[in-house]
Design a protein around this motif. Structure first.
Motif, PDB file in Angstrom:
ATOM      1  N   SER A 164     117.805  84.560  83.138  1.00 48.98           N
ATOM      2  CA  SER A 164     118.479  85.628  82.417  1.00 48.98           C
ATOM      3  C   SER A 164     119.891  85.801  82.943  1.00 48.98           C
ATOM      4  O   SER A 164     120.254  85.291  83.998  1.00 48.98           O
ATOM      5  CB  SER A 164     117.704  86.940  82.589  1.00 48.98           C
ATOM      6  OG  SER A 164     117.809  87.382  83.931  1.00 48.98           O
TER       7      SER A 164
ATOM      8  N   LYS B 136     121.288  88.426  84.178  1.00 50.62           N
ATOM      9  CA  LYS B 136     121.311  89.146  85.458  1.00 50.62           C
ATOM     10  C   LYS B 136     120.925  88.240  86.623  1.00 50.62           C
ATOM     11  O   LYS B 136     121.514  88.314  87.701  1.00 50.62           O
ATOM     12  CB  LYS B 136     120.386  90.358  85.392  1.00 50.62           C
ATOM     13  CG  LYS B 136     120.930  91.493  84.545  1.00 50.62           C
ATOM     14  CD  LYS B 136     120.287  92.820  84.896  1.00 50.62           C
ATOM     15  CE  LYS B 136     120.982  93.971  84.190  1.00 50.62           C
ATOM     16  NZ  LYS B 136     120.562  95.280  84.664  1.00 50.62           N
TER      17      LYS B 136
ATOM     18  N   LEU C 267     123.889  85.999  87.351  1.00 46.20           N
ATOM     19  CA  LEU C 267     124.946  86.753  88.018  1.00 46.20           C
ATOM     20  C   LEU C 267     124.605  86.990  89.487  1.00 46.20           C
ATOM     21  O   LEU C 267     125.457  86.839  90.371  1.00 46.20           O
ATOM     22  CB  LEU C 267     125.159  88.096  87.319  1.00 46.20           C
ATOM     23  CG  LEU C 267     125.734  88.055  85.899  1.00 46.20           C
ATOM     24  CD1 LEU C 267     125.694  89.446  85.285  1.00 46.20           C
ATOM     25  CD2 LEU C 267     127.164  87.533  85.913  1.00 46.20           C
ATOM     26  N   TYR C 268     123.365  87.363  89.732  1.00 47.73           N
ATOM     27  CA  TYR C 268     122.915  87.629  91.105  1.00 47.73           C
ATOM     28  C   TYR C 268     123.069  86.377  91.971  1.00 47.73           C
ATOM     29  O   TYR C 268     123.574  86.440  93.104  1.00 47.73           O
ATOM     30  CB  TYR C 268     121.453  88.083  91.084  1.00 47.73           C
ATOM     31  CG  TYR C 268     120.903  88.469  92.430  1.00 47.73           C
ATOM     32  CD1 TYR C 268     121.084  89.757  92.934  1.00 47.73           C
ATOM     33  CD2 TYR C 268     120.193  87.559  93.201  1.00 47.73           C
ATOM     34  CE1 TYR C 268     120.576  90.112  94.170  1.00 47.73           C
ATOM     35  CE2 TYR C 268     119.686  87.901  94.439  1.00 47.73           C
ATOM     36  CZ  TYR C 268     119.878  89.181  94.918  1.00 47.73           C
ATOM     37  OH  TYR C 268     119.373  89.525  96.151  1.00 47.73           O
TER      38      TYR C 268
ATOM     39  N   VAL D   1     124.861  93.961  89.957  1.00 46.30           N
ATOM     40  CA  VAL D   1     124.099  93.460  88.808  1.00 46.30           C
ATOM     41  C   VAL D   1     123.453  94.594  88.026  1.00 46.30           C
ATOM     42  O   VAL D   1     123.362  94.546  86.794  1.00 46.30           O
ATOM     43  CB  VAL D   1     123.038  92.438  89.282  1.00 46.30           C
ATOM     44  CG1 VAL D   1     122.066  92.103  88.160  1.00 46.30           C
ATOM     45  CG2 VAL D   1     123.713  91.167  89.777  1.00 46.30           C
ATOM     46  N   ASP D   2     123.027  95.644  88.728  1.00 48.22           N
ATOM     47  CA  ASP D   2     122.388  96.784  88.054  1.00 48.22           C
ATOM     48  C   ASP D   2     123.328  97.480  87.064  1.00 48.22           C
ATOM     49  O   ASP D   2     122.870  98.154  86.142  1.00 48.22           O
ATOM     50  CB  ASP D   2     121.902  97.807  89.090  1.00 48.22           C
ATOM     51  CG  ASP D   2     120.639  97.345  89.797  1.00 48.22           C
ATOM     52  OD1 ASP D   2     119.997  96.403  89.298  1.00 48.22           O
ATOM     53  OD2 ASP D   2     120.311  97.909  90.851  1.00 48.22           O
ATOM     54  N   LYS D   3     124.624  97.310  87.239  1.00 50.60           N
ATOM     55  CA  LYS D   3     125.601  97.968  86.360  1.00 50.60           C
ATOM     56  C   LYS D   3     125.950  97.123  85.131  1.00 50.60           C
ATOM     57  O   LYS D   3     126.764  97.538  84.309  1.00 50.60           O
ATOM     58  CB  LYS D   3     126.883  98.271  87.142  1.00 50.60           C
ATOM     59  CG  LYS D   3     126.673  99.232  88.311  1.00 50.60           C
ATOM     60  CD  LYS D   3     127.952  99.413  89.118  1.00 50.60           C
ATOM     61  CE  LYS D   3     127.718 100.338  90.301  1.00 50.60           C
ATOM     62  NZ  LYS D   3     128.923 100.495  91.143  1.00 50.60           N
ATOM     63  N   LEU D   4     125.318  95.952  85.013  1.00 49.61           N
ATOM     64  CA  LEU D   4     125.692  95.009  83.962  1.00 49.61           C
ATOM     65  C   LEU D   4     124.552  94.788  82.978  1.00 49.61           C
ATOM     66  O   LEU D   4     123.381  94.961  83.319  1.00 49.61           O
ATOM     67  CB  LEU D   4     126.101  93.678  84.595  1.00 49.61           C
ATOM     68  CG  LEU D   4     127.346  93.755  85.482  1.00 49.61           C
ATOM     69  CD1 LEU D   4     127.455  92.514  86.353  1.00 49.61           C
ATOM     70  CD2 LEU D   4     128.594  93.928  84.635  1.00 49.61           C
TER      71      LEU D   4
ATOM     72  N   ALA E 237     121.794  92.867  80.531  1.00 49.00           N
ATOM     73  CA  ALA E 237     120.905  91.722  80.757  1.00 49.00           C
ATOM     74  C   ALA E 237     121.121  90.615  79.734  1.00 49.00           C
ATOM     75  O   ALA E 237     120.625  89.499  79.898  1.00 49.00           O
ATOM     76  CB  ALA E 237     119.443  92.177  80.721  1.00 49.00           C
TER      77      ALA E 237
ATOM     78  N   TRP F 151     130.279  87.786  83.777  1.00 51.81           N
ATOM     79  CA  TRP F 151     130.683  87.401  85.130  1.00 51.81           C
ATOM     80  C   TRP F 151     132.045  87.994  85.481  1.00 51.81           C
ATOM     81  O   TRP F 151     132.270  88.459  86.602  1.00 51.81           O
ATOM     82  CB  TRP F 151     130.704  85.887  85.239  1.00 51.81           C
ATOM     83  CG  TRP F 151     131.250  85.328  86.521  1.00 51.81           C
ATOM     84  CD1 TRP F 151     132.295  84.470  86.658  1.00 51.81           C
ATOM     85  CD2 TRP F 151     130.762  85.558  87.858  1.00 51.81           C
ATOM     86  NE1 TRP F 151     132.505  84.164  87.984  1.00 51.81           N
ATOM     87  CE2 TRP F 151     131.581  84.812  88.745  1.00 51.81           C
ATOM     88  CE3 TRP F 151     129.730  86.326  88.391  1.00 51.81           C
ATOM     89  CZ2 TRP F 151     131.387  84.817  90.118  1.00 51.81           C
ATOM     90  CZ3 TRP F 151     129.550  86.334  89.770  1.00 51.81           C
ATOM     91  CH2 TRP F 151     130.354  85.583  90.613  1.00 51.81           C
TER      92      TRP F 151
ATOM     93  N   ALA G 138     131.517  91.466  86.386  1.00 49.65           N
ATOM     94  CA  ALA G 138     130.938  91.575  87.731  1.00 49.65           C
ATOM     95  C   ALA G 138     132.030  91.488  88.797  1.00 49.65           C
ATOM     96  O   ALA G 138     132.047  92.259  89.763  1.00 49.65           O
ATOM     97  CB  ALA G 138     129.900  90.480  87.947  1.00 49.65           C
TER      98      ALA G 138
END
Length: 384
Positions: free
Chosen positions: A108, A110, A113-114, A131-134, A136, A144, A147
């Motif tokens: 995914s 997220k 990104l992580y 990542v929680d602010k972005l 899915a 990105w 991020a």
């Protein structure tokens, strides 16, 4: 009830055929592989409730001898229901595994990104918070960029070149070998070029490192500026009194292990002379995140005016120092990017630091791929 057979290359496309022709209420009766393809047998207008009622009614009504024989010769409705249930469970399990394999193969947004943030060397907690602010879903490259923008907003810098424009009394502290003396020389040389050598002076409190005083004296001689040795509180106060007319006074301190109590004693001396001294911790970009945080903890983040990052040109991962300054909310003053005096000193800019973090991460990944390829080649040669 209408029953039909579907044949396709995989379960996903076979299920798509079933839904397209028989609708979402179709029931899968069987699922098996035939000659490398997937065969699904599906039924529509399948009334499971009616079958159960009929089975219950037949169980309650006595059967004739002939009917009993027919029941012995073919499966009962209850057995058929059980078989259908098994087939459904098997199919659901297979489809679930298929979905998981596809998600693992195509992570995914997220997850991607992580992984990218982790490769920069950032801590898991910071990566997770970003990542929680972005979202899915969406375009990975666009998200990105968002991020990186979130990451950049968490880094504080001292605007422009204000330290060298305004002057004051600046002390550099930090552990052994981070480049405090060289950084001081660069700052002093920059100030001389801008304001002349009558406005700047150097002090060293280093009485432990062999050659430490001589190194700073060499820089002072080159710039034609005074350098005073002050190894205790009284000497430091006297030196600051003598240099009070200077616009900028730079204090070099002894470098020690972050676990050496004498490191904090030097810091305490700086705060006991009655002068307003701005203390900056010098953090090496080559140090590990844990060691960087230990150094900051020795002095206390609230007692520091900010940080300067050294050895950026030698680093293979900038995420550790980036993570530490964000975690401790330290303002960044300058970046040391090489050994040249005074050229290799830059006023801190967030964009530069993040771009450099991306650059060294890509280089590290490239080296890792090359090493992996070389190992595979060596193993192949040994096997041959």
């Amino acid at each position: 009830m209408k029953i039909k057979r579907f044949l396709s290359k995989d379960s996903r496309s076979a299920m798509a055929q079933v839904r397209a022709e028989m609708g979402p209420d179709a029931v899968i009766l069987s699922n098996k592989k035939i000659d490398g393809q997937i065969e699904l047998v599906a039924a529509m207008d399948f009334d499971e409730h009616a079958l159960r009622e009929k089975a219950a009614a037949e169980a309650a009504v006595p059967l004739s001898v002939d009917e009993s024989r027919k029941s012995d010769e073919s499966p009962t409705l209850n057995e058929l229901q059980r078989e259908l249930g098994k087939l459904r469970s098997m199919l659901e399990g297979e489809l679930s595994q298929l979905a998981w394999r596809e998600m693992a193969g195509q992570p995914s947004v997220k997850a991607a990104l992580y992984n990218r943030l982790i490769k920069l060397g950032l801590s898991r907690s910071l990566c997770g918070a970003i990542v929680d602010k972005l979202p899915a879903k969406g375009d990975l490259e666009q998200i990105w960029k968002k991020a990186l923008a979130i990451l950049a907003r968490q880094v504080s810098v001292i605007s422009g070149d204000s330290l060298l424009n305004e002057g004051g009394i600046l002390a550099l502290v930090g552990s052994t070998g981070v480049g405090k003396t060289t950084t001081i020389a660069k700052l002093a040389a920059r100030f001389v070029l801008r304001h002349g050598n009558k406005q700047v002076a150097l002090i060293t409190t280093d009485r432990y490192r062999i050659g430490g005083q001589e190194q700073l004296q060499t820089f002072a001689n080159y710039l034609s500026i005074p350098m005073i040795v002050a190894t205790d509180t009284a000497q430091l106060k006297a030196a600051l009194d003598e240099l009070s007319s200077r616009k900028l006074v730079l204090i070099d301190t002894a470098g020690m292990s972050q676990r050496d109590v004498r490191l904090y004693e030097q810091f305490r001396t700086l705060n006991s002379v009655g002068y307003d001294i701005d203390t900056y911790v010098v953090l090496s970009a080559t140090a590990q995140n844990g060691a960087i945080n230990e150094v900051i903890k020795v002095f206390g983040k609230d007692a520091l005016a900010g940080a300067m990052i050294s050895k950026i040109d030698e680093s293979v991962e900038l995420g550790g120092v980036l993570d530490a300054v964000i975690k401790n909310r330290l303002k960044l003053g300058y970046f040391s990017i090489g050994q040249r005096v005074p050229e290799d000193l830059l006023p801190a800019r967030v964009e530069y630091l993040i771009a450099k973090a991306l650059e060294v991460s890509e280089i590290k990944a490239s080296i890792g791929e090359k090493n992996s390829h070389n190992r595979l080649s060596e193993n192949h040669s040994l096997a041959v």
